[in-house]
Scaffold this active site. Structure first.
Site, PDB file in Angstrom:
ATOM      1  N   TYR A 183     -11.728 -13.864 -40.476  1.00 33.43           N
ATOM      2  CA  TYR A 183     -11.191 -14.867 -41.403  1.00 33.43           C
ATOM      3  C   TYR A 183     -10.405 -14.228 -42.544  1.00 33.43           C
ATOM      4  CZ  TYR A 183     -12.629 -19.585 -40.101  1.00 33.43           C
ATOM      5  OH  TYR A 183     -12.718 -20.824 -39.497  1.00 33.43           O
ATOM      6  N   ASP A 191     -20.457 -12.497 -46.957  1.00 38.90           N
ATOM      7  CA  ASP A 191     -19.308 -11.616 -46.805  1.00 38.90           C
ATOM      8  C   ASP A 191     -19.249 -10.450 -47.768  1.00 38.90           C
ATOM      9  OD1 ASP A 191     -18.320 -12.861 -44.582  1.00 38.90           O
ATOM     10  OD2 ASP A 191     -16.955 -14.175 -45.664  1.00 38.90           O
TER      11      ASP A 191
END
Length: 773
Positions: free
Chosen positions: A481, A394
């Site tokens: 997310y 990420d």
């Protein structure tokens, strides 16, 4: 001189008395006000306790770049004509442009020399990431720029010990590349208009409310140098992350020449095609299995929204309880420095990696030099190509800068202090994110400690302490997310770090044997199995920087019973093992962790124990992939629940945003930190901590994964660092004893007064009653 008459004399005396009375009245009023408000002042209508301002030098060193500093650095770099920079909105993939500007943390040695030996102040330096696509051999180049606020020099900086330069194919996605990819996808949408419309009732262009969008996945290929992306398509509605269709497309965009970019594969309803022409021809000639479109699309859109629906039996319209501060904040903010009870620390939110906390002190004594978030990854399984390829690292998706405005009362309590953040990443302008970090004090509603003392049904005393903690919270929304990152500071010296996952599932279209790879969560929608792992860095300085590491475990012994010959006794004993080298201090998953204790072998507490802290994990992590297999090489930190290394300035981060698209030969290879197997006795130590969990989705993850049950993290707990529980000095403690006449004697706070009745700073509280029955 003429004599005064008696009338004049009395007038003078009266005037003097009036003056003295007025002066005395002023003095008395001033004394009364001072006594009543001693130690208190008002700020923003809150009541604060006066606290001596802490040393802010470390905070100044680690404060994020201001918008003005970012602009200055940008302008300075554009003045360097040899860099041949273009604004990112005017650039193409074969241009040179700035991708990122952020603070470069000063070297630890320089910081400690400045803080502890009155050395020179480290220069304030920025790091600038430049994508150099215009070079004959394109690369990513990092530069250090300084000193701020008026830079006069820049020089190359290489974050890798393994690469002379950062391969261009390793770069994260950016605006010039993304905009051209979506131009290509839009053109392909025109060619597939009738396929989309007849199969799904949605299409790409001139679509009004029935629009399709596309999102790409990484890593981009199978080997170093590859740059090809699988795109998944979805219906653009609220919660589009769940509105997927079973159509995916692979585009090869490795070339610097955009005209050479091309579609390599397409996937439709479980079938692969080598070209658009092959798919269209098969569709028109009925040579493929078509999607049976029902025409009913609108009624099922609501499942991806947060709109209230369903049955929920509740016989009240009352609001839930609220948390408030009767006297205002008990913590102080001095820019990016926080003072709370005995705690002080500095913070920043690094644009690339997220929350970092520095110079953590308890009663002025440093506990840790750095506690920082390093990386979040999620690796997936499935039977459609995009989800099979999806192994997200990420930091390559602007993790640190994905901090958006918080909702007061939902994301953080309303009484929190909210802080604005600024980032410069994949942009031409400084990005402003209001109220995107919060700091607040919280009552956990469970005693920090307590005991009710009684014997033979007779009450003796009851003691305890409210458990107030200070929370620093950042929330990062990375694509689908949301990661809530909390660092909690307890009054007994404990530091807790926690990550709670929420937001939307990453789903795929349900085709073939898809149920093997997850859970059906809606019509033709599969919630895919995946693993979340989070990595943290903890650079502890316990009573100094020279620390050691040992494991403490419970073992069993089988001995002769000392007072009963012939009998055996099996009992536990404490086994302490000093770990001398890095190779023995790396703990893989699926092992039962002993106590992990860091200590200063040259400093002891009152009882002769080495002063230390214990690391305790709360995690359900499992290996992400077999060791050494494919993409696992790019995240080798994920092999270990905990790994302890000797501090090195060349080993400051465990991963890199460049690893995402070159997982097979990563820019930062964490196992290099361990391969030299250095001695770690009486050294400056760093713990690299991995927590996480496997997520097999359930239907209750619709529309969003709940935080309950999806929080993991670790605690850093005093282990002989203090002579006793340091929170005994906290004003939040209470002792109730039997009184001689009233039947109860209450002592609340370290000053021995009832809370709320302090002569220094009083507030109105409800009466406190306790009878020990």
């Amino acid at each position: 001189m003429p004599a005064r008459n008696s009338s004049q004399t009395w007038k003078i005396i009266t005037a003097i008395l009036v003056f003295l009375t007025a002066v005395m009245a002023i003095i008395i009023i001033h004394w009364a006000v001072k006594r009543k408000t001693k130690g208190c002042f008002h700020d923003n209508n809150h009541l604060f306790m006066k606290v001596k301002a802490p040393d802010t030098r470390a905070a100044e060193l680690f404060s994020d770049l201001t918008p003005g500093e970012i602009i200055t650095v940008k302008e300075y770099m554009f003045d360097q004509k040899d860099l041949n920079l273009l604004p990112i909105t005017q650039a193409s993939v074969n241009s040179n442009y700035i991708f990122l500007i952020e603070l470069f943390n000063p070297p630890k040695k320089e910081v400690l020399h400045y803080m502890e030996s009155n050395g020179s102040k480290p220069e304030r330096v920025a790091i600038v990431v430049v994508f150099q696509g215009a070079h004959k051999i394109p690369v990513v180049q990092e530069y250090l720029v300084g000193p701020l606020p008026k830079p006069i020099w820049y020089r190359k900086h290489n974050p890798s010990n393994r690469h002379n330069s950062i391969p261009y194919s390793s770069r994260p996605s950016s605006f010039p590349e993304d905009i051209n990819l979506h131009i290509i996808i839009s053109k392909i949408g025109d060619e597939l208009y009738h396929v989309f419309k007849e199969s799904y009732g949605y299409w790409m262009n001139n679509c009004s409310t029935n629009c399709l969008g596309a999102g790409g996945f990484s890593p981009k290929g199978f080997k170093p140098g590859d740059r090809e992306t699988w795109f998944m398509f979805f219906k653009i509605h609220e919660g589009f992350n769940l509105q997927v269709i079973d159509f995916e497309m692979l585009i090869d965009h490795r070339s610097k020449n955009i005209k050479e970019w091309q579609v390599k594969k397409l996937f439709h309803n479980g079938q692969y095609f080598d070209s658009i022409e092959q798919l269209v021809e098969g569709y028109e000639k009925d040579k493929l299995q078509k999607v049976a479109y029902s025409g009913k699309t609108k009624k099922n859109l609501i499942y991806s929204t947060f709109q209230r629906r369903g049955n929920f039996q509740a016989n009240t319209k009352q609001r839930g309880p609220l948390e408030f501060e009767p006297d205002g904040h008990r913590f102080q903010l001095y820019g990016n420095l926080v003072q709370y009870m005995p705690w002080t620390f500095a913070f920043r939110v690094r644009s690339s990696t997220g929350l970092q906390i520095f110079d953590i002190r308890f009663n002025g004594e440093r506990i840790a030099y750095e506690l920082s978030f390093q990386e979040a990854i999620s690796f997936y399984g499935g039977n459609t190509p995009a989800i099979m390829q999806n192994k997200a690292v990420d930091s390559a998706w602007s993790f640190g800068s994905s901090t958006f405005e918080m909702i007061k009362g939902v994301d953080c309590p309303k009484h929190a202090a909210f802080i604005d953040l600024h980032h410069f990443i994949d942009t031409d302008e400084v990005l402003h994110f209001p109220s995107s970090l919060c700091v607040f004090e919280h009552n956990t509603a469970i005693p920090l400690r307590r005991h009710y003392s009684h014997h033979n049904k007779k009450f003796y005393f009851h003691g305890g302490a409210e458990n107030h903690v200070l929370v620093v919270r950042a929330i990062h929304t990375v694509e689908n997310y949301d990661y809530i990152i909390d660092v909690l500071f307890y009054q007994n010296g404990v530091i807790e770090t926690k990550v709670s996952a929420t937001g939307y599932l990453q789903v795929s279209g349900l085709v073939g044997e898809g149920k093997r790879y997850g859970t059906v969560v809606w019509d033709n929608v599969l919630g895919n199995v995946h693993t979340h792992l989070y990595n943290f860095k903890l650079d502890m300085d316990l009573a100094g920087s020279q620390n050691s590491f040992m494991t403490v475990s419970r073992e069993f012994e089988n001995i002769s019973h000392p007072w009963s010959p012939g009998r055996r006794l099996i009992q536990p004993w404490v086994h302490r093992r000093v770990v001398s080298h890095e190779g023995d201090a790396a703990f893989r998953h699926r092992t039962t962790l002993p106590y992990l204790v860091f200590y200063n072998p040259k400093k002891e507490n009152r009882w002769g124990h080495s002063r230390g802290f214990r690391l305790q994990l709360n995690s359900h992590a499992q290996p992400i992939l077999p060791e050494g297999y494919g993409e696992e090489k790019g995240v080798t930190w994920s092999r270990y629940e905990v790994a302890v290394t000797k501090y090195k300035e060349s080993e400051t981060i465990s991963c890199s945003m460049y690893n995402q698209n070159n997982l097979w030969d990563p820019v930062v290879y964490f196992d290099d930190f361990l391969n030299d197997n250095e001695n770690i006795e009486n050294k400056d130590l760093v713990a690299w901590i991995t927590t996480g969990f496997v997520h097999v989705p359930s239907t209750e993850d619709i529309p969003a994964t709940p935080t309950a049950g999806n929080s993991v993290g670790f605690l850093f707990r005093p282990f002989h660092f203090f002579d006793e529980d340091p929170s005994l000095a906290s004003p939040d403690g209470v002792v109730v004893r039997q009184g001689a006449t009233t039947g109860v004697n209450i002592v609340w706070s370290a000053e021995g007064t009832m809370r709320g009745e302090s002569q220094e700073c009083s507030v109105t509280m409800e009466p406190f009653y306790y009878f020990g029955k």
